[in-house]
Scaffold this motif. Structure first.
Motif, PDB file in Angstrom:
ATOM      1  N   UNK A 412       0.791  -1.227   0.000  1.00  0.00           N
ATOM      2  CA  UNK A 412       0.000   0.000   0.000  1.00  0.00           C
ATOM      3  C   UNK A 412       0.821   1.274   0.000  1.00  0.00           C
ATOM      4  N   UNK A 413       2.108   1.181  -0.337  1.00  0.00           N
ATOM      5  CA  UNK A 413       2.982   2.360  -0.385  1.00  0.00           C
ATOM      6  C   UNK A 413       3.814   2.314  -1.659  1.00  0.00           C
ATOM      7  N   UNK A 414       4.231   3.475  -2.129  1.00  0.00           N
ATOM      8  CA  UNK A 414       5.031   3.551  -3.347  1.00  0.00           C
ATOM      9  C   UNK A 414       6.104   4.619  -3.203  1.00  0.00           C
ATOM     10  N   UNK A 415       7.151   4.490  -3.992  1.00  0.00           N
ATOM     11  CA  UNK A 415       8.209   5.492  -4.054  1.00  0.00           C
ATOM     12  C   UNK A 415       8.755   5.539  -5.470  1.00  0.00           C
ATOM     13  N   UNK A 416       9.644   6.481  -5.745  1.00  0.00           N
ATOM     14  CA  UNK A 416      10.115   6.693  -7.110  1.00  0.00           C
ATOM     15  C   UNK A 416      10.966   5.527  -7.618  1.00  0.00           C
ATOM     16  N   UNK A 417      11.676   4.827  -6.728  1.00  0.00           N
ATOM     17  CA  UNK A 417      12.516   3.708  -7.167  1.00  0.00           C
ATOM     18  C   UNK A 417      11.663   2.566  -7.710  1.00  0.00           C
TER      19      UNK A 417
END
Length: 440
Positions: A412-417
């Motif tokens: 449920x989380x995201x980042x640019x990598x």
């Protein structure tokens, strides 16, 4: 004795009179006209000089401030709102490409070169797909949630369906299979990856509904299995093409049933998992009649341009060495998904990750569970052996991509990598598709 008389027909009341000493007003029914011999009073002039304007509640005028001047409620609907909705749909930068619609048709009628026919009709379908999506959303806003979801699911993939029908009629089964695979991969890897990357640049970490995303991914696992099983089945000794075709048609029916179940799950029993806190229900921007007219007109144009596009694929592939695998897996999905790509990235940059997930992974789910079985049934209807026996490369790529995407959304989380990794996988697939020989 002074008199000032008002009546608002919509609410059937009149402030009739008071005496000079400020006696209580007489309130009753009457007509909308000023009392004879009375001068017009400015707002707040008579009685309380600080009296507020009429707020639209008749009781406020009758009991709170009977001398407040009537303010009619703002108008809604009408030609001005209708025109504003239509202009809002057409006055977008992507609609500058609508000039290619007549050019694409003209190039086919006058037998221009295959490269010109392919390029012009390719560019023509991009804005038509955006108009189809916008008019479908406007029409869905006039219906209930379930009917609106069905409309979005059907007409939201109208471009892919129309291209699929024309390609199957032309006998380009491999191009259709590649286009379906490419639509799933482009939404799941490229669009979702770009959304994660842009959101990660704006904000260090973004969150979304993990339950809604994993429900979509579970459906994609089913789609992957449905494509892998016929390919594995075809490798069993003694199995012929007719057996694979029969298995594919039965599998398509099962997938279609599961898609209906997923719609009930998404729009009915578990709608709270997919809405997101940031989404708000919008009022219709145009009438249902206008939306239907625009929808039908755009569909007819897509049908014509896509047919001319499909007719030029083989010639372009032979004359210019453009691999059909690259056309099907990479180029054709761009036609129908360009508007969705821009939407997902834009809303992700604004922090609306649930909406971005719904556009990206939700579109992949619709292709896998709706358009894929639809293509098998169309092949059955026109007597073309359209099966779910995709290339071993296609099924392997799809299964691996689903596994990687599943791992990125389950928390449920995201980042640019994570976004950069998904885009890199899509680029690797594009490179390999460029070198796949035709007929393989």
């Amino acid at each position: 004795m002074a008199a000032n008389g008002y009546n608002i027909d919509a609410y059937k009341y009149t402030a009739v009179s008071t005496d000079d000493a400020g006696a209580s007003p007489q309130v009753g029914l009457g007509t909308m006209q000023q009392a004879p011999g009375a001068a017009a009073a400015a707002p707040g002039q008579y009685g309380d000089p600080n009296a507020p304007m009429y707020s639209g509640d008749p009781k406020a005028a009758m009991y709170g401030n009977p001398y407040a001047q009537y303010q009619p409620p703002p108008e809604t609907g009408g030609c001005s709102q209708e025109m504003a909705g239509i202009m809002g749909l057409f006055c977008q930068w992507i609609n500058l490409l609508l000039v290619f619609v007549p050019l694409g048709i003209w190039s086919h009628l006058h037998d221009w070169s295959c490269a010109a026919r392919f390029s012009l009709n390719f560019m023509a379908i991009v804005p038509l797909a955006a108009i189809l999506g916008g008019s479908t959303e406007c029409l869905a806003a006039h219906t209930g949630q379930m009917i609106g979801g069905l409309l979005n699911a059907t007409f939201g993939n109208a471009v892919e369906m129309i291209v699929t029908v024309n390609a199957i009629r032309a006998g380009l089964v491999k191009v259709v299979q590649g286009s379906l695979l490419g639509s799933i991969l482009s939404n799941m890897l490229l669009v979702l990856g770009m959304a994660f990357f842009v959101a990660g640049v704006v904000k260090k970490e973004s969150s979304f509904s993990a339950q809604g995303a994993t429900a979509n991914m579970t459906c994609l696992v089913l789609g992957s299995i449905a494509l892998a099983m016929p390919a594995i089945f075809n490798g069993i000794p003694g199995v012929d093409e007719d057996d694979v075709l029969t298995v594919s048609r039965l599998s398509a029916g099962v997938i279609a049933v599961i898609y209906v179940c997923f719609l009930v799950f998404q729009l009915g029993t578990h709608a709270h998992l997919f809405g997101g806190d940031e989404e708000e229900e919008e009022a219709p921007t145009m009438s249902a009649c206008s939306a239907v007219i625009i929808l039908l007109g755009a569909t007819c144009c897509v049908a014509a341009n896509s047919e001319f596009l499909v007719d030029s694929i083989e010639a372009v592939s032979e004359d210019y060495g453009l691999p059909q695998a690259f056309i099907g897996v990479i180029l054709l999905p761009i036609v129908g998904n360009a508007a969705e790509h821009a939407t997902a990235v834009t809303v992700a940059a604004k922090g609306k990750m649930d909406l971005a997930i719904g556009v990206a992974i939700g579109s992949s789910t619709q292709i896998a569970l709706l358009v894929v079985p639809f293509s098998v049934m169309v092949g059955w209807a026109v007597d073309v052996p359209m099966t779910l026996d995709f290339r071993s490369f296609d099924t392997a790529v799809l299964i691996l991509s689903v596994i990687v995407t599943f791992s990125t959304v389950q928390d449920g989380k995201s980042n640019w990598l994570e976004g950069a990794i998904l885009v890199a996988i899509y680029i690797l697939i594009s490179i390999i598709c460029w070198y796949i020989p035709d007929g393989k």
